[in-house]
Enzyme design. Structure first.
Site, PDB file in Angstrom:
ATOM      1  N   CYS A   1      -2.389   9.776  -6.447  1.00 20.98           N
ATOM      2  CA  CYS A   1      -3.493   9.523  -5.528  1.00 20.98           C
ATOM      3  C   CYS A   1      -4.534  10.627  -5.705  1.00 20.98           C
ATOM      4  O   CYS A   1      -4.234  11.806  -5.551  1.00 20.98           O
ATOM      5  CB  CYS A   1      -3.024   9.508  -4.072  1.00 20.98           C
TER       6      CYS A   1
ATOM      7  N   GLY B   1      -5.374  -1.749 -14.592  1.00 19.47           N
ATOM      8  CA  GLY B   1      -6.671  -1.138 -14.903  1.00 19.47           C
ATOM      9  C   GLY B   1      -7.555  -2.071 -15.691  1.00 19.47           C
ATOM     10  O   GLY B   1      -7.238  -2.395 -16.832  1.00 19.47           O
TER      11      GLY B   1
ATOM     12  N   LYS C   1       0.871  -1.186   0.000  1.00 23.86           N
ATOM     13  CA  LYS C   1       0.000   0.000   0.000  1.00 23.86           C
ATOM     14  C   LYS C   1       0.902   1.228   0.000  1.00 23.86           C
ATOM     15  O   LYS C   1       1.964   1.233   0.649  1.00 23.86           O
ATOM     16  CB  LYS C   1      -0.881   0.003   1.259  1.00 23.86           C
TER      17      LYS C   1
ATOM     18  N   VAL D   1      -2.467   2.408 -15.305  1.00 30.26           N
ATOM     19  CA  VAL D   1      -2.882   3.669 -14.719  1.00 30.26           C
ATOM     20  C   VAL D   1      -3.387   3.459 -13.288  1.00 30.26           C
ATOM     21  O   VAL D   1      -3.815   2.355 -12.924  1.00 30.26           O
ATOM     22  CB  VAL D   1      -4.015   4.326 -15.529  1.00 30.26           C
TER      23      VAL D   1
END
Ligand SMILES: O=C(O)c1[nH]c(=O)[nH]c(=O)c1Cl
Length: 310
Positions: free
Chosen positions: A128, A247, A44, A190
């Protein structure tokens, strides 16, 4: 026939991994990934300090994908750096995702990683979309160039960038011209399509709490945009800068399409969140079946070989 691939000279069983943010918040989740069929994993995105993130509900799976405004919840950089350091001799390839809430914090975090014994890859998240008041770095070309210039004045370990989707050919051109000036290991195209809106018609209400219901879109919604970004940067960047495709990956065919557009590795987000780590076996089997049917024996047989209509 094999789906093996190599990245930074490291052989991976397959080109598949998680997308940062999905199934990688805690040691337990990352261990489960490490024990799965995934070829590699990414953490993360970390900020220097622990973040609780945005109020819930902040992630919702919807029929054609997902919408999220997590707000960068994470355990803090030291947590993920320690995890990677403790396991870097057992795991083939690790990706540590990092950002900062300010220019100075970004530089500080990258200096921390540079000063460590970390041997893996660093993914600098420029995209982000969900920290209120913080526009996406990678939509500010001048800031991106300034940051990369400073980072590469001291950072010597392998570095990749997580990019947002671009929607204008001129932006592909402008961004690629900037990126080609730096010794990047890869770009990851992406991140979610920022600030979409999903509505619960029965309640006549948004479905996530933060930002009035605005959140990043993932899943089927974004595959055409993801493929276009992979293709556009593969066509424009120095061949030394690899592309990771992210994606809309839910099937082996989606993996095949990303590789056809030029991806070296392929990340899975929304579908991994919905199906769990078993998805990696399924995707490998489906990709192998497609390669078999087409007579391909390795990824290089079709990687980046999307045809145009002449
Ligand atoms: O809200 C998030 O935590 C988040 N959500 C996304 O969809 N992409 C990101 O890069 C991040 Cl950092």
């Amino acid at each position: 026939m094999t789906v093996e691939t190599s990245f930074l000279g490291i052989t991976l069983a397959n080109p598949l991994m998680n997308a940062s943010g999905v199934h990688c918040m805690t040691v337990a989740e990352m261990d489960e990934l490490a024990q799965s069929a995934a070829g590699a994993f990414v953490t993360k995105t970390a900020t220097r300090d622990y973040r609780a993130g945005n109020p819930q509900p902040r992630y919702v799976d919807v029929p054609l994908g997902s919408i999220n405004s997590m707000g960068l919840p994470n355990e803090g950089l030291a947590y993920y750096l320690d995890y990677c350091l403790a396991r870097q001799n057992q795991q083939a390839l690790q990706f540590l995702s990092v950002v900062g809430l300010s220019y100075d914090e970004i530089v500080e975090n990258l200096r921390t990683i540079e000063a460590s014994d970390y041997q893996g890859v660093t993914e600098f998240n420029l995209s982000c979309p969900n920290v209120p008041g913080k526009p996406q770095i990678a939509y500010d070309f001048e800031l991106t160039e300034r940051l990369l210039t400073e980072v590469f004045s001291f950072f010597t370990k392998p570095l990749g960038l997580k990019l947002p989707p671009y929607f204008d050919i001129a932006h592909f051109d402008q961004m690629a011209a900037i990126l080609n000036r730096f010794p990047l290991t890869y770009v990851n195209c992406v991140n979610s399509i920022g600030n979409g809106l999903y509505i619960d018609v029965d309640k006549e209400q948004v479905v996530i709490k933060p930002k009035g219901g605005f959140g990043g879109l993932g899943g089927d919604y974004i595959k055409p945009t993801a493929l276009a970004n992979v293709r556009a940067f593969h066509q424009r960047l120095n061949p030394s800068i690899k592309i990771i495709g992210t994606g809309g990956v839910r099937t082996g065919q989606d993996v095949f399409e990303h590789i056809l557009c030029g991806a070296s590795l392929v990340q899975v987000g929304t579908a991994l969140h919905q199906e769990g780590v078993g998805i990696f076996e399924r995707l490998v089997a489906e990709l192998e079946a497609i390669m078999e049917a087409k007579g391909y024996t390795c990824l290089e047989d079709f990687q980046g070989k999307l045809r145009e209509i002449n």
